[in-house]
Design an enzyme around this catalytic site. Sequence first.
Site, short mmCIF file in Angstrom:
data_model
loop_
_atom_site.label_atom_id
_atom_site.label_comp_id
_atom_site.label_asym_id
_atom_site.label_seq_id
_atom_site.Cartn_x
_atom_site.Cartn_y
_atom_site.Cartn_z
N GLU A 135 -19.42 -26.26 46.03
CA GLU A 135 -20.81 -26.11 46.46
C GLU A 135 -21.77 -26.99 45.66
O GLU A 135 -21.85 -26.86 44.43
CB GLU A 135 -21.24 -24.65 46.29
CG GLU A 135 -22.70 -24.38 46.63
CD GLU A 135 -23.13 -22.97 46.30
OE1 GLU A 135 -24.15 -22.53 46.85
OE2 GLU A 135 -22.44 -22.30 45.49
N ASP A 170 -24.83 -24.04 51.28
CA ASP A 170 -25.80 -22.99 50.95
C ASP A 170 -27.19 -23.50 51.34
O ASP A 170 -27.69 -24.45 50.74
CB ASP A 170 -25.72 -22.67 49.47
CG ASP A 170 -26.56 -21.45 49.09
OD1 ASP A 170 -27.69 -21.32 49.60
OD2 ASP A 170 -26.08 -20.63 48.28
N GLN A 198 -23.96 -19.97 53.21
CA GLN A 198 -24.76 -18.92 52.57
C GLN A 198 -26.24 -19.18 52.83
O GLN A 198 -26.63 -20.32 53.12
CB GLN A 198 -24.49 -18.89 51.05
CG GLN A 198 -23.09 -18.43 50.70
CD GLN A 198 -22.79 -18.48 49.22
OE1 GLN A 198 -23.38 -19.29 48.48
NE2 GLN A 198 -21.88 -17.65 48.76
N GLU A 234 -26.73 -14.49 50.36
CA GLU A 234 -26.65 -14.53 48.90
C GLU A 234 -28.07 -14.67 48.35
O GLU A 234 -28.50 -15.75 47.93
CB GLU A 234 -25.77 -15.69 48.43
CG GLU A 234 -25.41 -15.55 46.95
CD GLU A 234 -24.80 -16.81 46.35
OE1 GLU A 234 -23.93 -16.67 45.50
OE2 GLU A 234 -25.23 -17.92 46.72
#
Length: 250
Positions: A135, A170, A198, A234
């Site tokens: 990530e 993300d 996310q 998240e």
Amino acid sequence: MSRFAANLSLTFTELDFLDRFDAAAKHAFSAVEFQYPYDVDAQEIKRRADSAGLPIELFNAPPGDTFGIAALAPPEEFQQSITQAIEYAKVLKPKKLHIMAGIAEVTSDTTARYVENIRWAAQQLEEIDVLVVIEPINQYSVPGYFLHNLDHAYWLVETINHPNVKILFDIFHIQQIHGNLTRRLREVNDAGLLGHVQVASVPDRHEPGTGEVNEVHVFQQLDELGYDGVIAGEYLPEGETTAGLGWLEL
């Protein structure tokens, strides 16, 4: 239609960790994820997840003291940490393991260490059908993080050259690194590298729908791209978790 996962490390924290599975099951979640389960017995986590009817989508490898060790640790130390993660994965049956890079300058040495470590982990985790995801993390949240943009992630995945490595996209981080969420999402997807998604609001990392990003548009894009994984929340709730779950209806 989008499916959502609750991140039980950041949400439902009003409750003890093991009680968060049942709490999440009372809402429109299809799965759960969490960050670091290593202080809790793996069999008990699995029992509570199964009882709640929520599969475990993802958890993180042990982070060390620097937001991960993949770019920092010599092979023996790194492999010990992944062995611990594999012991948990054999019980918890996640689809994915997020392996963090750590706070480290990008040099030839840290890059070579990272590539070697992630390639080894990908090989081991492939044997138990668990995908490795890496990530990009923005420099506002974690200054000095080794993997801090998508272009670097593409290069690393190509260099690692193992089919069991993909990218964790993300929305909170990519918006702050690059912007252009729709283009970047299509780019990752078209490259066959979209491993996990996310979401949290930008810039404050609260509930989706409370910041500068139009998450509805992003969720629609994921549907159009045929993304069949979950979107994991998240984020840090602004108040009590259940009071902020309206985002599940976005």
